[in-house]
Design an enzyme around this catalytic site. Structure first.
Site, mmCIF file in Angstrom:
data_model
loop_
_atom_site.group_PDB
_atom_site.id
_atom_site.type_symbol
_atom_site.label_atom_id
_atom_site.label_comp_id
_atom_site.label_asym_id
_atom_site.label_seq_id
_atom_site.Cartn_x
_atom_site.Cartn_y
_atom_site.Cartn_z
ATOM 1 N N ASP A 182 0.846 -1.193 0.000
ATOM 2 C CA ASP A 182 0.000 0.000 0.000
ATOM 3 C C ASP A 182 0.882 1.244 0.000
ATOM 4 O O ASP A 182 1.360 1.683 1.039
ATOM 5 C CB ASP A 182 -0.925 -0.024 1.221
ATOM 6 N N HIS A 187 0.851 7.968 4.031
ATOM 7 C CA HIS A 187 1.645 7.329 5.084
ATOM 8 C C HIS A 187 3.134 7.678 5.034
ATOM 9 O O HIS A 187 3.905 7.171 5.830
ATOM 10 C CB HIS A 187 1.465 5.808 4.996
ATOM 11 N N ILE A 202 0.302 9.437 8.626
ATOM 12 C CA ILE A 202 -0.284 8.518 9.614
ATOM 13 C C ILE A 202 0.036 7.074 9.231
ATOM 14 O O ILE A 202 0.381 6.774 8.086
ATOM 15 C CB ILE A 202 -1.812 8.729 9.757
ATOM 16 N N GLY A 205 -3.889 1.859 8.392
ATOM 17 C CA GLY A 205 -4.826 1.147 9.265
ATOM 18 C C GLY A 205 -4.481 -0.335 9.320
ATOM 19 O O GLY A 205 -4.475 -0.958 10.392
HETATM 20 O O1 HDC Z 1 -13.289 7.408 13.004
HETATM 21 C C1 HDC Z 1 -12.709 8.502 12.337
HETATM 22 C C2 HDC Z 1 -11.270 8.225 12.088
HETATM 23 O O2 HDC Z 1 -10.457 9.119 11.916
HETATM 24 N N1 HDC Z 1 -10.873 6.931 12.071
HETATM 25 C C3 HDC Z 1 -9.501 6.516 11.801
HETATM 26 C C4 HDC Z 1 -9.316 6.225 10.336
HETATM 27 C C5 HDC Z 1 -7.930 5.694 10.058
HETATM 28 O O3 HDC Z 1 -6.956 6.112 10.672
HETATM 29 N N2 HDC Z 1 -7.823 4.731 9.153
HETATM 30 C C6 HDC Z 1 -6.562 4.102 8.844
HETATM 31 C C7 HDC Z 1 -5.610 4.967 8.124
HETATM 32 S S1 HDC Z 1 -6.147 5.425 6.490
HETATM 33 C C8 HDC Z 1 -5.493 4.188 5.485
HETATM 34 O O4 HDC Z 1 -4.843 3.301 5.963
HETATM 35 C C9 HDC Z 1 -5.810 4.278 4.037
HETATM 36 C C10 HDC Z 1 -5.145 3.219 3.214
HETATM 37 O O5 HDC Z 1 -3.844 3.572 2.810
HETATM 38 C C11 HDC Z 1 -5.959 3.004 1.949
HETATM 39 C C12 HDC Z 1 -7.071 2.043 2.150
HETATM 40 C C13 HDC Z 1 -7.948 1.906 0.955
HETATM 41 C C14 HDC Z 1 -7.258 1.460 -0.290
HETATM 42 C C15 HDC Z 1 -8.215 1.297 -1.398
HETATM 43 C C16 HDC Z 1 -7.700 0.424 -2.442
HETATM 44 C C17 HDC Z 1 -7.968 0.861 -3.859
HETATM 45 C C18 HDC Z 1 -13.527 8.770 11.031
HETATM 46 C C19 HDC Z 1 -13.010 10.049 10.374
HETATM 47 C C20 HDC Z 1 -13.417 7.598 10.065
HETATM 48 C C21 HDC Z 1 -14.990 8.962 11.388
HETATM 49 O O6 HDC Z 1 -15.097 9.919 12.384
HETATM 50 P P1 HDC Z 1 -16.350 10.895 12.498
HETATM 51 O O7 HDC Z 1 -16.529 11.665 11.257
HETATM 52 O O8 HDC Z 1 -16.189 11.620 13.786
HETATM 53 O O9 HDC Z 1 -17.512 9.855 12.547
HETATM 54 P P2 HDC Z 1 -18.666 9.723 13.592
HETATM 55 O O10 HDC Z 1 -19.313 11.064 13.815
HETATM 56 O O11 HDC Z 1 -18.159 8.980 14.773
HETATM 57 O O12 HDC Z 1 -19.666 8.782 12.803
HETATM 58 C C22 HDC Z 1 -20.343 9.221 11.632
HETATM 59 C C23 HDC Z 1 -20.999 8.026 10.977
HETATM 60 O O13 HDC Z 1 -19.990 7.250 10.324
HETATM 61 C C24 HDC Z 1 -19.928 5.934 10.880
HETATM 62 N N3 HDC Z 1 -18.522 5.630 11.086
HETATM 63 C C25 HDC Z 1 -17.691 6.227 11.949
HETATM 64 N N4 HDC Z 1 -16.473 5.707 11.879
HETATM 65 C C26 HDC Z 1 -16.525 4.744 10.946
HETATM 66 C C27 HDC Z 1 -17.823 4.688 10.439
HETATM 67 N N5 HDC Z 1 -18.180 3.796 9.497
HETATM 68 C C28 HDC Z 1 -17.226 2.957 9.052
HETATM 69 N N6 HDC Z 1 -15.960 2.965 9.489
HETATM 70 C C29 HDC Z 1 -15.569 3.849 10.447
HETATM 71 N N7 HDC Z 1 -14.314 3.827 10.906
HETATM 72 C C30 HDC Z 1 -20.649 6.017 12.214
HETATM 73 O O14 HDC Z 1 -21.260 4.778 12.538
HETATM 74 C C31 HDC Z 1 -21.665 7.089 11.972
HETATM 75 O O15 HDC Z 1 -22.799 6.528 11.332
HETATM 76 P P3 HDC Z 1 -24.258 6.726 11.964
HETATM 77 O O16 HDC Z 1 -24.517 8.165 11.809
HETATM 78 O O17 HDC Z 1 -25.123 5.855 11.140
HETATM 79 O O18 HDC Z 1 -24.127 6.282 13.394
#
Ligand code: HDC
Length: 279
Positions: A182, A187, A202, A205
């Site tokens: 990845d 990153h 960062i 994940g």
């Molecule tokens: O939770 C917040 C956050 O920052 N999480 C960490 C994300 C992270 O660090 N991920 C790993 C690093 S990124 C990565 O590794 C990318 C990689 O290189 C590429 C991968 C893909 C490659 C593709 C290939 C082609 C955040 C921002 C995710 C959410 O926070 P908030 O906006 O505060 O959300 P919140 O208000 O708590 O909730 C809103 C609604 O969204 C749902 N939700 C929350 N977190 C979720 C999520 N759904 C799925 N996954 C999550 N992690 C909540 O349930 C909520 O929904 P509802 O309103 O229905 O309750």
């Protein structure tokens, strides 16, 4: 029509992956190809599904205003059909959308894939990746059935965990881990990270997920399903603290970031491999 991509690996990829998720030189079963117990840490099985052009095309055509800089990995589920995971193989991976959900200004895409052994056609593993994309639009729709373990919430009990373990990530953790496949600039590239509103690059994940899976594997043994939600970011160099609770053949876990008192992975569990003939 783009053909399904082939991903091949050998012992070198296995060792690099195992090192990337915290194996050290004395754990010969993870780092030495001549060890009699040399093995693949099971979360390796997501690698063929990531960062192929075909993978990205499959979900991005369902979206409007998709900016890859604003994509975060939201959840991940892996199902492994067969053990041992081969040290050397070639798999063909097909991709399909599972669901798209618009939540305010964010779109959540669940993207599925299945990987089959290129020579026998046997399905070795499947993945469900949830992508949380900020400032994006998509039409809410369920495309395909999801697996039960992938959609279960796994709330951590209020009781004392039966297992706690600290993991010291290094400042170079993401620089090393990205070599497993990845290459997302988020990153490694400070300017890109800043564009995504992070003060520093960062950690992947799936690196936090793999680091956690390795200590769970060491404590509880093999698992054939794993699911977790990424609830907070991790910076390379931070200390992770894994907590686990056992309930039959399911181990619920959480991964915290010690320095910032946040939770990086929640709603998470592994399904232990038992003698039941459902493998
Ligand atoms: O939770 C917040 C956050 O920052 N999480 C960490 C994300 C992270 O660090 N991920 C790993 C690093 S990124 C990565 O590794 C990318 C990689 O290189 C590429 C991968 C893909 C490659 C593709 C290939 C082609 C955040 C921002 C995710 C959410 O926070 P908030 O906006 O505060 O959300 P919140 O208000 O708590 O909730 C809103 C609604 O969204 C749902 N939700 C929350 N977190 C979720 C999520 N759904 C799925 N996954 C999550 N992690 C909540 O349930 C909520 O929904 P509802 O309103 O229905 O309750």
């Amino acid at each position: 029509k783009m053909p399904d991509p082939i991903f091949s690996w050998n012992d070198r990829d296995v060792i690099l992956y195992n090192l990337g998720v915290g194996a050290h030189r004395k754990e010969l079963k993870y780092v030495y190809e001549n060890d009699s117990d040399f093995q693949v840490i099971p979360t390796f099985c997501h690698l063929p599904t990531f960062n192929t052009v075909k993978s990205q095309v499959t979900f991005s055509r369902l979206l409007r205003n998709f900016n890859p800089m604003l994509l975060l990995h939201g959840e991940h589920y892996i199902k492994i059909n067969k053990f041992p995971i081969p040290i050397e193989a070639a798999v063909k991976t097909s991709y399909y959308p599972l669901e798209v959900t618009q939540k305010g200004t964010n779109t959540i895409v669940v993207h599925g894939s299945k990987s089959v052994d290129e020579s026998t056609g046997e399905e070795l593993f499947s993945n469900e990746a949830t992508l949380f994309i900020r400032k994006c639009e998509g039409d809410t729709k369920q495309y395909n059935e999801r697996r039960t373990f992938a959609t279960t919430q796994f709330i951590a009990p209020k009781t004392e965990p039966i297992f706690t373990k600290d993991i010291h990530t290094t400042d170079d953790q993401a620089a090393l881990y990205r070599l497993t496949g990845d290459r997302n600039p988020l990153h490694i590239d400070p300017a890109f990270a800043e564009g995504a509103k992070f003060e520093n690059p960062i950690l992947h994940g799936m690196c936090t997920y793999g680091l956690t899976a390795k200590v769970l594997l060491d404590e509880f043994g093999l698992f054939d399903e794993i699911k977790g939600r990424f609830t907070g970011i991790v910076f390379p160099g931070e200390t992770l603290r894994v907590f686990a609770w056992k309930d039959g053949d399911t181990v619920i876990f959480q991964t915290h970031v010690v320095e910032r008192k946040t939770i990086a992975i929640n709603n998470a569990a592994i399904k232990l491999v038992t003698d039941k003939p459902n493998l």
